[in-house]
Design a protein around this motif. Structure first.
Motif, PDB file in Angstrom:
ATOM      1  N   GLY B 264       0.803  -1.216   0.000  1.00  0.00           N
ATOM      2  CA  GLY B 264       0.000   0.000   0.000  1.00  0.00           C
ATOM      3  C   GLY B 264       0.838   1.269   0.000  1.00  0.00           C
ATOM      4  O   GLY B 264       0.430   2.299  -0.544  1.00  0.00           O
ATOM      5  N   GLN B 265       2.013   1.219   0.618  1.00  0.00           N
ATOM      6  CA  GLN B 265       2.886   2.395   0.632  1.00  0.00           C
ATOM      7  C   GLN B 265       3.396   2.708  -0.773  1.00  0.00           C
ATOM      8  O   GLN B 265       3.420   3.857  -1.189  1.00  0.00           O
ATOM      9  CB  GLN B 265       4.070   2.149   1.574  1.00  0.00           C
ATOM     10  CG  GLN B 265       3.657   2.057   3.027  1.00  0.00           C
ATOM     11  CD  GLN B 265       3.231   3.403   3.582  1.00  0.00           C
ATOM     12  OE1 GLN B 265       3.958   4.385   3.480  1.00  0.00           O
ATOM     13  NE2 GLN B 265       2.041   3.455   4.152  1.00  0.00           N
ATOM     14  N   ALA B 269       2.216   6.036  -3.007  1.00  0.00           N
ATOM     15  CA  ALA B 269       3.226   6.926  -3.572  1.00  0.00           C
ATOM     16  C   ALA B 269       3.076   7.018  -5.088  1.00  0.00           C
ATOM     17  O   ALA B 269       3.185   8.098  -5.672  1.00  0.00           O
ATOM     18  CB  ALA B 269       4.629   6.424  -3.210  1.00  0.00           C
ATOM     19  N   LEU B 278      11.965   9.010  -6.382  1.00  0.00           N
ATOM     20  CA  LEU B 278      11.342   9.753  -5.280  1.00  0.00           C
ATOM     21  C   LEU B 278      10.636   8.807  -4.324  1.00  0.00           C
ATOM     22  O   LEU B 278      10.667   8.982  -3.100  1.00  0.00           O
ATOM     23  CB  LEU B 278      10.322  10.742  -5.841  1.00  0.00           C
ATOM     24  CG  LEU B 278      10.873  12.102  -6.247  1.00  0.00           C
ATOM     25  CD1 LEU B 278       9.791  12.900  -6.963  1.00  0.00           C
ATOM     26  CD2 LEU B 278      11.356  12.857  -5.019  1.00  0.00           C
ATOM     27  N   ARG B 282      11.910   8.991  -0.633  1.00  0.00           N
ATOM     28  CA  ARG B 282      11.087   9.749   0.323  1.00  0.00           C
ATOM     29  C   ARG B 282      10.101   8.875   1.081  1.00  0.00           C
ATOM     30  O   ARG B 282       9.628   9.266   2.145  1.00  0.00           O
ATOM     31  CB  ARG B 282      10.292  10.837  -0.416  1.00  0.00           C
ATOM     32  CG  ARG B 282      11.149  11.849  -1.113  1.00  0.00           C
ATOM     33  CD  ARG B 282      11.755  12.789  -0.097  1.00  0.00           C
ATOM     34  NE  ARG B 282      12.821  13.563  -0.725  1.00  0.00           N
ATOM     35  CZ  ARG B 282      13.673  14.313  -0.022  1.00  0.00           C
ATOM     36  NH1 ARG B 282      13.578  14.388   1.291  1.00  0.00           N
ATOM     37  NH2 ARG B 282      14.621  14.967  -0.638  1.00  0.00           N
ATOM     38  N   VAL B 283       9.724   7.733   0.524  1.00  0.00           N
ATOM     39  CA  VAL B 283       8.660   6.930   1.152  1.00  0.00           C
ATOM     40  C   VAL B 283       9.191   5.586   1.653  1.00  0.00           C
ATOM     41  O   VAL B 283       9.062   5.253   2.827  1.00  0.00           O
ATOM     42  CB  VAL B 283       7.478   6.711   0.172  1.00  0.00           C
ATOM     43  CG1 VAL B 283       6.443   5.785   0.791  1.00  0.00           C
ATOM     44  CG2 VAL B 283       6.848   8.047  -0.202  1.00  0.00           C
ATOM     45  N   PRO B 286      13.187   5.549   3.832  1.00  0.00           N
ATOM     46  CA  PRO B 286      13.180   6.047   5.221  1.00  0.00           C
ATOM     47  C   PRO B 286      12.515   5.069   6.179  1.00  0.00           C
ATOM     48  O   PRO B 286      12.991   4.856   7.294  1.00  0.00           O
ATOM     49  CB  PRO B 286      12.393   7.356   5.120  1.00  0.00           C
ATOM     50  CG  PRO B 286      12.521   7.779   3.709  1.00  0.00           C
ATOM     51  CD  PRO B 286      12.611   6.519   2.896  1.00  0.00           C
ATOM     52  N   GLN B 287      11.418   4.439   5.725  1.00  0.00           N
ATOM     53  CA  GLN B 287      10.730   3.481   6.600  1.00  0.00           C
ATOM     54  C   GLN B 287      11.519   2.184   6.726  1.00  0.00           C
ATOM     55  O   GLN B 287      11.638   1.612   7.809  1.00  0.00           O
ATOM     56  CB  GLN B 287       9.349   3.160   6.045  1.00  0.00           C
ATOM     57  CG  GLN B 287       8.408   4.349   6.013  1.00  0.00           C
ATOM     58  CD  GLN B 287       7.039   3.946   5.518  1.00  0.00           C
ATOM     59  OE1 GLN B 287       6.383   3.103   6.115  1.00  0.00           O
ATOM     60  NE2 GLN B 287       6.608   4.525   4.413  1.00  0.00           N
ATOM     61  N   ARG B 367       6.712   8.100  17.372  1.00  0.00           N
ATOM     62  CA  ARG B 367       5.758   8.452  16.315  1.00  0.00           C
ATOM     63  C   ARG B 367       4.524   7.571  16.354  1.00  0.00           C
ATOM     64  O   ARG B 367       3.516   7.884  15.746  1.00  0.00           O
ATOM     65  CB  ARG B 367       6.408   8.271  14.950  1.00  0.00           C
ATOM     66  CG  ARG B 367       7.458   9.299  14.676  1.00  0.00           C
ATOM     67  CD  ARG B 367       8.120   8.960  13.376  1.00  0.00           C
ATOM     68  NE  ARG B 367       9.245   9.835  13.161  1.00  0.00           N
ATOM     69  CZ  ARG B 367      10.099   9.672  12.166  1.00  0.00           C
ATOM     70  NH1 ARG B 367       9.940   8.698  11.323  1.00  0.00           N
ATOM     71  NH2 ARG B 367      11.103  10.486  12.034  1.00  0.00           N
ATOM     72  N   LYS B 368       4.635   6.419  16.981  1.00  0.00           N
ATOM     73  CA  LYS B 368       3.502   5.504  16.932  1.00  0.00           C
ATOM     74  C   LYS B 368       2.530   5.758  18.060  1.00  0.00           C
ATOM     75  O   LYS B 368       1.442   5.214  18.082  1.00  0.00           O
ATOM     76  CB  LYS B 368       4.010   4.054  16.978  1.00  0.00           C
ATOM     77  CG  LYS B 368       4.858   3.741  15.761  1.00  0.00           C
ATOM     78  CD  LYS B 368       5.085   2.258  15.584  1.00  0.00           C
ATOM     79  CE  LYS B 368       5.868   1.981  14.307  1.00  0.00           C
ATOM     80  NZ  LYS B 368       7.302   1.969  14.516  1.00  0.00           N
TER      81      LYS B 368
END
Lengths: 252, 369
Positions: B264-265, B269, B278, B282-283, B286-287, B367-368
């Motif tokens: 889904g990520q 994107a 990108l 960017r997506v 980083p994760q 963040r969670k």
């Protein structure tokens, strides 16, 4: 498919579109048009091909036969056409798919700033307006994991609106929400509809379809079985398959 | 029994505080040291061991130790540790064969490295700024060690040694190895068969070799096939070997992170119009990298310790320089003291790395919530 296509301004057009997953015929000669400023809802049992159909619009799935056009641009898998189509479509997913490592505000500005080349300040100003419109302006510095499902989906809608799309694609936007969160998302979508946004929505929300849809498309086993305005479809379904489906859904 | 009826009582009253737990030292000991007979047994056994060990270690390391013995005489009579050997040999251990009167330059490199690690543990500095600081620090360090400009006398890499050499190899390995790891991991997922085959090939071959073999290849075999005028510096070759080795291992860790990112990520994107680069930058990356911080840190700590392998190429890192220091007959029997010192030195740096890693994990977890 014969030349059944009526004249007019269509944002999304399907002409005899077929798709297979291996040997499974997932979309069977699908032909439909979404007129500018109208709302089309797609419903049907699971596995009927409705999600596949909407994901073909912006090329997340590749169709194998027929033609799909968005604003007249063919979705043919070439990079340039695909980029142009994706700039004209906004998509909202069942599982929100927000970027968990970015703040709400950065989720909105990522596309316009890095892909669209918009100055960050301008994108942030627009993002704040949109967040205000979907009712979560006060959450912009939070991370998605800190929001409720309904809030996340409203952020996702705002994110999809950032590129000022010609059409919004919703793929079961309320299916993974807790029941008490569904209305807040539907309210945002209805507000969008009232604003004249062209929308293609895969959904099971009968009330929403009645209030908002110009056309309800019923799919089963990869083909369009019926297409009618909601008042007609819900009260006088013409096929047994539609009657059976409505019978099951109404019992919910 | 047959006439039992299910029932439920409505109304639980107003909210109340939880029942108290035993506080203080006794309560803590009861919960953590003597919770069960087995726990009590383990506590007693370990307590006895500590009671036996600590006084002896303390006597050796502190009470009976000799701290000052300019010629080693005082050490010979002592029953405890001879720390004087560290004072005597620390310049050789820390700076190796680097020219004696220029060793302040090595000290400055160590200071820069420690300062950068310290800087990294300050919370809210953007990644871009951190990387810039590391880049500037690395350039300054290289200029300092190499010399030849700003009135610094030139010092060839064959004279480098000790902790500055360890730091140069370590920073070079990670700085070159991380990008290589990301490229190999992405290459392994590529839809182009040639790129995928090359990535898989490099990872599998290098992972199948011992580090020593990789270093021998780059330092001994490689020059046989390259004309002497094209030959590159021995230190550079060693670092290149370490980079490939680190990159191959870290690539598999990064790949694990990439695979953990839900489809889904990628789709979200794509739907936003982000192209491949990108989307990754960017997506996805980083994760993915955030997920594998603990595992990567493991490899980074190992890379720091792997620098000791360059000793076999005739480069005198901290451990290599220590061996040289111990060749002095006056001090040769004090190897344990020197190695305790080296042990503490490595431990200090590795602890600093893992504390840094824990800080990153805490920030991501925040963040969670």
């Amino acid at each position: 498919m014969g030349p059944t296509r009526p004249a007019g301004d269509f944002v999304v057009e399907f002409e005899g579109v077929d798709k297979w997953y291996g040997a499974h015929h997932a979309l069977r000669s699908v032909t439909l048009g979404v007129a500018r400023g109208e709302r089309v809802a797609i419903c049907g049992p699971s596995g009927s091909g409705k999600s596949t159909l909407i994901r073909c619009v912006n090329g997340l799935e590749r169709h194998q036969q027929g033609t799909i056009r968005v604003d007249g641009i063919p979705v043919d898998g070439t990079g340039l056409g695909l980029a142009a189509v994706r700039r004209r479509t906004g998509m909202v997913f069942q599982n929100f798919n927000l970027f968990p490592h970015l703040t709400v505000l950065d989720n909105l500005t990522l596309g316009p700033v890095y892909s669209g080349g918009e100055p960050a300040a301008a994108a942030e100003a627009r993002a704040r307006l949109l967040l205000d419109r979907v009712g979560i302006a006060d959450q912009q510095a939070k991370f998605p994991g800190q929001l409720s499902g309904g809030q996340q989906q409203r952020v996702a809608i705002a994110r999809a609106l950032m590129r000022e799309p010609s059409v919004m694609l919703f793929d079961e936007p309320t299916s993974s929400l807790d029941p008490e969160r569904v209305q807040e998302v539907l309210a945002v979508m209805e507000e969008l509809a009232r604003g004249g946004m062209t929308m293609l929505v895969v959904t099971h929300e009968m009330g929403f379809m009645r209030r908002v849809a110009d056309l309800v498309v019923f799919m089963d086993q990869g083909e369009i079985v019926e297409a009618a305005p909601p008042e007609l479809f819900f009260t006088q379904p013409r096929t047994d398959r539609a009657r059976a489906f409505l019978g099951q859904v109404m019992h919910l | 029994m047959a006439d039992a009826r299910s029932f439920a009582v409505a109304g639980g009253g107003p909210p109340q505080p939880p029942p108290p737990v035993a506080r203080g030292a006794v309560g803590w000991a009861r919960r953590h040291l003597f919770a069960s007979p087995f726990d009590a047994l383990v506590t007693l056994a370990l307590g006895l061991l500590i009671a036996w060990l600590v006084p002896r270690a303390f006597a050796w390391a502190v009470v009976d130790a000799v701290w000052y013995a300019p010629d080693g005489q005082a050490c010979r009579a002592a029953t405890g540790a001879c720390w004087a050997v560290v004072a005597e040999k620390h310049r050789l251990i820390l700076f190796g064969t680097y020219p004696y009167d220029q060793q302040w330059r090595g000290a400055a490199v160590i200071a820069i490295f420690v300062a950068l690690i310290g800087l990294s543990s300050i919370g809210r500095i953007p990644v871009r700024l951190r990387l810039a600081a590391w880049g500037a620090g690395a350039s300054a360090g290289l200029v300092l060690l190499l010399g030849g400009v700003f009135g610094l006398s030139p010092v060839g890499t064959h004279l480098w040694g000790g902790l500055p050499l360890t730091i140069v190899i370590f920073v070079g390995t990670v700085a070159g190895g991380m990008p290589l790891a990301v490229l190999l991991a992405l290459g392994r997922q590529s839809e182009m068969p040639a790129i995928r085959a090359v990535s898989v090939g490099i990872v599998e071959v290098v992972r199948g070799l011992p580090l020593l073999a990789v270093l021998f290849v780059v330092s001994l075999v490689f020059p046989l096939f390259v004309p002497p005028e094209l030959s590159i510096d021995k230190l550079v070759r060693a670092i290149l070997g370490m980079i490939v080795f680190f990159g191959a291992y870290a690539a598999e860790i990064v790949r694990g992170g990439l695979q953990a990112i839900p489809a889904g990520q990628h789709e979200a994107a794509k739907a936003l119009g982000l192209g491949y680069r990108l989307r990754m930058r960017r997506v996805v990356l980083p994760q993915a990298l955030a997920l594998v911080v603990p595992a990567l840190l493991n490899d980074i700590i190992r890379a720091f310790k792997n620098t000791t392998f360059v000793a076999i190429l005739g480069l005198f890192d901290v451990l290599g320089a220590t061996k040289v220091a111990l060749e002095d007959p006056a001090w040769v029997r004090h190897a344990p003291e020197i190695y305790v010192f080296i042990f503490l030195l490595y431990l200090l740096f590795c602890l600093a790395f893992s504390r840094r890693g824990m800080a990153i994990e805490r920030r991501l977890a925040a963040r969670k919530r």
